[in-house]
Design a protein around this motif. Structure first.
Motif: not given
Length: 339
Positions: A70-85
């Motif tokens: 959802x964060x990758x889709x809505x915020x344009x984050x990378x997989x690594x950054x979304x997992x870290x969050x």
């Protein structure tokens, strides 16, 4: 005495032994909290839909992966950054492989399929792919095409090419139309979309994890167990009377969304079309874009959406594309569900 558990791994690996032991002493096994946290899904499948014929279940049953995608889709984050969050907020553990590689969702798929189709579905026969290969570019391309990428647990009745009726249970990331109810499931929430012959489509949505939320399901099971002991009567045994065969993923029908980097030259599209035709896969959509920003690159990006086809034929098509001289590389392949 009865058994109340929220341990999905225990049930996925040892449900047959547990239910047999419970039956010998007249005990009931309650496990509402084992799948989708606070969402009531076990009782509806076991009781409310007992007179119906469930044909398919599509489930977002892992909150960690849904939060990440959802964060990758809505915020344009990378997989690594979304997992870290997800780790920072407590949605993912330091060792998150059970979530992001699909093991957790596969255990839940085993439980749901066994219950819905009255057939024991061993965890070893649940096909599993995680989200580790999903890229920001794939998620963006899906959104532009009108889809959302979700990790789905899919349980359905399947008829093989030979006409054998069986059951399929599988977990993988898939593109879901943005108009589908599952596309609107955000954050760490879970949802289970059930299709039944008489009831039609049903959606169960809510918190899929969390101590307080899960306790709601556990307490509900405790109350049910207490009522049974006060009122009396036998418990509900495991329902495995159907004994459908568990079909491999190669037998299912699905659609592929394939991204290719190809040689930008005359005749290339004809060569690629020939590969699809050879394997009996029909193409629904084609989009070609120059690979270079100036449009002068010797390669181009080709995005192909297929019609529904047998998984084995789709996989063979991708293998042939990888071996083709006109295809520089297969950039990505993702299935399409919920159509």
């Amino acid at each position: 005495a009865d058994i109340v558990t929220a341990n999905k791994a225990l049930l996925a690996h040892h449900s047959t032994e547990i239910f047999e032991a419970a039956a010998q002493v007249g005990a009931q096994v309650y496990y509402e909290a084992a799948v989708a946290g606070a969402i009531p899904i076990i009782r509806p499948l076991r009781d409310s839909l007992a007179g119906d014929r469930v044909t398919r279940i599509l489930g977002i049953v892992n909150g960690t992966t849904n939060f990440i995608l959802d964060r990758i889709d809505t915020l344009g984050e990378s997989m690594e950054d979304s997992l870290a969050m997800a780790k920072k907020l407590g949605y993912a553990e330091d060792n998150s492989s059970a979530d992001i590689e699909g093991y957790d969702a596969a255990q839940k798929a085993s439980i749901l399929a066994s219950l819905a189709f009255h057939t024991h579905v061993p965890i070893d026969l649940v096909y599993r792919e995680g989200i580790t290969e999903i890229t920001l570019d794939q998620v963006r391309a899906a959104r532009q095409a009108g889809y959302v990428v979700k990790l789905l647990a899919i349980c359905e009745r399947v008829v093989s090419a030979e006409g054998t009726e069986g059951v399929s249970a599988r977990v993988y990331p898939a593109m879901v139309p943005d108009t589908h109810p599952l596309a609107a499931v955000h954050g760490a929430n879970n949802a289970v979309f059930v299709e039944a012959e008489l009831a039609g489509p049903l959606m169960f949505y809510g918190a899929g994890a969390g101590g307080v939320q899960t306790s709601s399901a556990v307490l509900g099971d405790l109350v049910s167990a207490a009522r049974r002991h006060v009122i009396g009567g036998p418990g509900v045994a495991e329902s495995t009377h159907a004994t459908f065969p568990i079909l491999p993923i190669s037998e299912i029908r699905t659609r592929y969304h394939i991204s290719l980097e190809i040689t930008d030259a005359p005749g290339v599209l004809a060569d690629i079309a020939s590969i699809f035709a050879t394997h009996g896969v029909s193409v629904e959509s084609v989009e070609q874009k120059p690979a270079g920003a100036d449009g002068q690159s010797a390669t181009a990006t080709l995005v192909i959406g297929t019609h529904e086809a047998i998984e084995a034929d789709l996989a063979a098509t991708v293998a042939a594309l990888e071996a083709s001289a006109v295809v520089q590389r297969v950039v990505g392949v993702i299935r399409m569900e919920g159509l």
